[in-house]
Design an enzyme around this catalytic site. Sequence first.
Site, PDB file in Angstrom:
ATOM      1  N   GLU A  18      -3.068 -44.008  24.495  1.00  0.00           N
ATOM      2  CA  GLU A  18      -3.787 -45.272  24.648  1.00  0.00           C
ATOM      3  C   GLU A  18      -4.367 -45.748  23.313  1.00  0.00           C
ATOM      4  O   GLU A  18      -4.378 -46.945  23.012  1.00  0.00           O
ATOM      5  CB  GLU A  18      -4.942 -45.116  25.652  1.00  0.00           C
ATOM      6  CG  GLU A  18      -4.513 -44.940  27.102  1.00  0.00           C
ATOM      7  CD  GLU A  18      -4.220 -43.486  27.473  1.00  0.00           C
ATOM      8  OE1 GLU A  18      -4.098 -42.636  26.557  1.00  0.00           O
ATOM      9  OE2 GLU A  18      -4.100 -43.209  28.675  1.00  0.00           O
ATOM     10  N   ILE A 425      19.245 -38.937  -0.344  1.00  0.00           N
ATOM     11  CA  ILE A 425      18.694 -37.735   0.291  1.00  0.00           C
ATOM     12  C   ILE A 425      19.246 -37.534   1.699  1.00  0.00           C
ATOM     13  O   ILE A 425      19.140 -36.463   2.273  1.00  0.00           O
ATOM     14  CB  ILE A 425      17.154 -37.792   0.286  1.00  0.00           C
ATOM     15  CG1 ILE A 425      16.642 -37.999  -1.140  1.00  0.00           C
ATOM     16  CG2 ILE A 425      16.528 -36.542   0.862  1.00  0.00           C
ATOM     17  CD1 ILE A 425      17.142 -36.979  -2.156  1.00  0.00           C
ATOM     18  N   GLY A 426      19.828 -38.571   2.289  1.00  0.00           N
ATOM     19  CA  GLY A 426      20.467 -38.366   3.585  1.00  0.00           C
ATOM     20  C   GLY A 426      20.396 -39.550   4.513  1.00  0.00           C
ATOM     21  O   GLY A 426      21.410 -40.094   4.922  1.00  0.00           O
ATOM     22  N   ARG A 509       0.116 -42.567  14.228  1.00  0.00           N
ATOM     23  CA  ARG A 509       1.403 -41.885  14.270  1.00  0.00           C
ATOM     24  C   ARG A 509       1.296 -40.553  15.011  1.00  0.00           C
ATOM     25  O   ARG A 509       0.434 -39.734  14.702  1.00  0.00           O
ATOM     26  CB  ARG A 509       1.900 -41.590  12.846  1.00  0.00           C
ATOM     27  CG  ARG A 509       2.702 -42.724  12.285  1.00  0.00           C
ATOM     28  CD  ARG A 509       4.100 -42.772  12.875  1.00  0.00           C
ATOM     29  NE  ARG A 509       5.028 -41.976  12.117  1.00  0.00           N
ATOM     30  CZ  ARG A 509       5.724 -42.420  11.078  1.00  0.00           C
ATOM     31  NH1 ARG A 509       5.609 -43.652  10.657  1.00  0.00           N
ATOM     32  NH2 ARG A 509       6.547 -41.616  10.445  1.00  0.00           N
ATOM     33  N   ASP A 593      17.915 -29.294   4.207  1.00  0.00           N
ATOM     34  CA  ASP A 593      16.599 -29.831   3.830  1.00  0.00           C
ATOM     35  C   ASP A 593      15.478 -28.858   4.174  1.00  0.00           C
ATOM     36  O   ASP A 593      15.437 -28.331   5.284  1.00  0.00           O
ATOM     37  CB  ASP A 593      16.330 -31.139   4.591  1.00  0.00           C
ATOM     38  CG  ASP A 593      17.239 -32.271   4.147  1.00  0.00           C
ATOM     39  OD1 ASP A 593      17.580 -32.323   2.952  1.00  0.00           O
ATOM     40  OD2 ASP A 593      17.595 -33.108   5.003  1.00  0.00           O
ATOM     41  N   GLU A 599       4.475 -26.816   2.978  1.00  0.00           N
ATOM     42  CA  GLU A 599       3.470 -27.022   4.010  1.00  0.00           C
ATOM     43  C   GLU A 599       3.020 -25.730   4.683  1.00  0.00           C
ATOM     44  O   GLU A 599       1.857 -25.568   5.044  1.00  0.00           O
ATOM     45  CB  GLU A 599       4.077 -27.973   5.040  1.00  0.00           C
ATOM     46  CG  GLU A 599       3.258 -28.249   6.250  1.00  0.00           C
ATOM     47  CD  GLU A 599       4.013 -29.203   7.178  1.00  0.00           C
ATOM     48  OE1 GLU A 599       4.706 -30.107   6.674  1.00  0.00           O
ATOM     49  OE2 GLU A 599       3.924 -29.012   8.394  1.00  0.00           O
ATOM     50  N   HIS A 635      16.602 -30.190  -0.280  1.00  0.00           N
ATOM     51  CA  HIS A 635      15.682 -31.277  -0.610  1.00  0.00           C
ATOM     52  C   HIS A 635      14.271 -30.881  -0.188  1.00  0.00           C
ATOM     53  O   HIS A 635      14.070 -30.368   0.902  1.00  0.00           O
ATOM     54  CB  HIS A 635      16.098 -32.572   0.098  1.00  0.00           C
ATOM     55  CG  HIS A 635      15.033 -33.615   0.071  1.00  0.00           C
ATOM     56  ND1 HIS A 635      14.695 -34.281  -1.083  1.00  0.00           N
ATOM     57  CD2 HIS A 635      14.193 -34.080   1.027  1.00  0.00           C
ATOM     58  CE1 HIS A 635      13.706 -35.116  -0.813  1.00  0.00           C
ATOM     59  NE2 HIS A 635      13.375 -35.009   0.448  1.00  0.00           N
ATOM     60  N   CYS A 637      10.043 -32.166  -0.130  1.00  0.00           N
ATOM     61  CA  CYS A 637       9.105 -33.287  -0.275  1.00  0.00           C
ATOM     62  C   CYS A 637       7.724 -32.764  -0.654  1.00  0.00           C
ATOM     63  O   CYS A 637       7.471 -31.582  -0.602  1.00  0.00           O
ATOM     64  CB  CYS A 637       8.897 -34.017   1.030  1.00  0.00           C
ATOM     65  SG  CYS A 637      10.343 -34.671   1.775  1.00  0.00           S
ATOM     66  N   HIS A 688       8.538 -44.173  -0.554  1.00  0.00           N
ATOM     67  CA  HIS A 688       7.438 -44.387   0.392  1.00  0.00           C
ATOM     68  C   HIS A 688       6.807 -45.756   0.209  1.00  0.00           C
ATOM     69  O   HIS A 688       6.009 -46.189   1.028  1.00  0.00           O
ATOM     70  CB  HIS A 688       6.398 -43.286   0.243  1.00  0.00           C
ATOM     71  CG  HIS A 688       6.985 -41.920   0.470  1.00  0.00           C
ATOM     72  ND1 HIS A 688       7.513 -41.172  -0.563  1.00  0.00           N
ATOM     73  CD2 HIS A 688       7.188 -41.210   1.589  1.00  0.00           C
ATOM     74  CE1 HIS A 688       7.992 -40.045  -0.058  1.00  0.00           C
ATOM     75  NE2 HIS A 688       7.803 -40.038   1.238  1.00  0.00           N
TER      76      HIS A 688
END
Length: 749
Positions: A18, A425-426, A509, A593, A599, A635, A637, A688
């Site tokens: 929501e 990159i794809g 997101r 990738d 991370e 690849h 990021c 980006h």
Amino acid sequence: MTIGTTVLGYPRIGPNRELKKAVEAYWAGRIDAAALEQVGRELRTQTWQSLEALDSIPSNIFSFYDHVLDTTAMLGAIPPRHKALGLNDLDTYFAMARGNADATPLEMTKWFDTNYHYLVPELGPETRFRLDASKPLAEFAEAQALGITTRPVVLGPVSFLLLAKSTEPGFDPLELLDLLIPAYEELLRQLHAAGAEWVQLDEPAFVTDRAPAELTALSTVYNQLAGLSDRPKIFVASYFGDLGEALPVLAETPVEAIGVDLVHGRIQGLAGITALQHKTLVAGVINGRNIWRADLDAALAKATTLLGTANEVAVSTSCSLQHVPYDVERETDLDPRLRSWLAFAEQKVAEVVAVGRALRGDRDEAAFAAARTAIADRASAPGNTQIQNRVKALQPQDEQRGDAAIRATLQQDRLQLPPLPTTTIGSFPQTGELRAARADLRAGRIDEATYAEHMRAEVARVIRLQEDLGLDVLVHGEPERNDMVQYFAEQLDGYAFTIHGWVQSYGSRCTRPPILYGDVSRPHPMTVEWATYAQALTDRPVKGMLTGPVTMLAWSFVRDDQPRSQTAYQVALALRDEVADLEAAGIRIIQVDEPALRELLPLRQQDRQSYVDWAVRAFRLATSGVADNTQIHTHLCYSEFGDILPAIDALDADVTSLEAARSTMSVVADLAGGGFARGVGPGVYDIHSPRVPSEDEVESALRITVNALPVERVWVNPDCGLKTRNYAQVEPALRNVTAATKKLRAQLG
Ligand code: GLN
Ligand code: ZN
């Protein structure tokens, strides 16, 4: 009042997203601020109702975008460029989050080792704080009106500064501490006056390695805040790991409660900290980050061990529940057996309550028995012995390829690429037509065959475009992939999917991470048809495109009943078979990738090597089955590669493309210094941003690389996949890339 049972936070996006829908409608001008506020109020009310069974209920855990941004706004630390917009508070807030035509947004970065992103406060010597506590106060009052006295949750002052970035070189935001403490003192006074008994100040920054001055800051702050007379009791919370040496420091301050993550941190040593004797220890014994049902006996045993250590042992989650979906009961399409092994936020609240009550001697036998049954059932579920045995039988040579220099020669003989080969990159842009085709398929308006026809047409178009642009190594463009992890997860055994299992990634997101619950295997080839279809359309090499094992884990909810390394090796073997099939089908270059490699890097230095070891091994298992003349690309990021350069090197990929454009090519210097001996493509522009880079910009980026690295190793590519851009941006950008490359080639002779 004691803390008893609690959670550190709760999902805030809404059970049906929501909040996402409301903020996006507000941004688009479809609803006004009052309507947006109304949605916020309803969500908060629902959340407090879900938390009713807890002894201590948090507030100020709601956010329209991000809780770090809320803190920035609360402290009045608004960058001049956003203040200059002259907007009202709400629109200033969203301008900081998203930027607009006149002001770039705050930088966004990963929240510790999660897949959530926060907005980085920008602080400089000029920063002055001005407290506006209206958000925590209003939410506190709102809950009071519902008859619930809550515990406001606020990001703590030291972590706020440590998570910030400096606007000036040489300036350390920690220097602002003396200016910041009065704002927090004022906050505590106002909360106290409003009737808050407790406040939770989060200091997660202390689960990472910290310098002595930072520990001193922690001590200073909490001695000073606790020295106030008119204040709520202070609960300092930590999560995502072990407080380490920060714990005794904090224990020596007069705060009333300290929260420790006993899922990811250690329990050993707590008993030796005598200063805890007078405090409440909030034991995070229920994992707030995974989706597996807890072993209630084990959680209770942990909490029980601590009984003599502190004045009160409260029971909590290891972190905020914002990282898990709301309610597993809604997942009616999940296999009921799998569903019975899972706990989402709502179920985790019940687990906290069960453990907390049992600790006080009020044990719900049925709840404990049910947990035991579920866990035993999960343990007894049949696995895939074939894949387990395959992992056991792995040999060192399975992760080794031939000499990299010989490989390079053989590959060049076969590929005949010009110097400074160009590639992407794809992914290519996801167009309106692609999205419409996907929607039509989902709605049953078109069948699978028609859908595939749309995708093939797109692949053909993307191949023609790349030939026209003059790129050397082509891609099929990934139109058939909704998401680079989900696409593969859907084709592998051992993965399951939710319908409502959204978690916030940033702002509005959300992602719906697949559940990696069992042994992973590959029933069929996954990408071979697409790759061979694309390759048949052109003489230039088309790269096969796969998602690596670490990323497959990082962006999923992963089983916790075996080490992650074992799970990664299983995924790696499935990929290894895919790589072999691609090679056998004539694909000469295969890219695997690993955008999430950085991370998952553990928060503390001491834990990093063992992670790097299995992460690298998994990648090499996936990619080492090929002949020397098959070229493996990878690849990565997210900047800050410095930390993991040795790991990147150890991947032994023939060519590595990296995000570099945003960190102004600083990665190039790292690479040059690190003696990186294989092919490398530091991104020559930032995908980006919607901006189209000029030929000159691309050329100068490329020059930096060529000046620092041997030209025969340099590849030319954007710094990430193009799926978030549109063709109006991508075409001219790539045209400038190939033009700049041609120019440089000519000069190199
Ligand atoms: N091949 C993927 C793409 O181009 C890589 C995405 C990523 O790095 N996150 O979309
Ligand atoms: Zn990328």
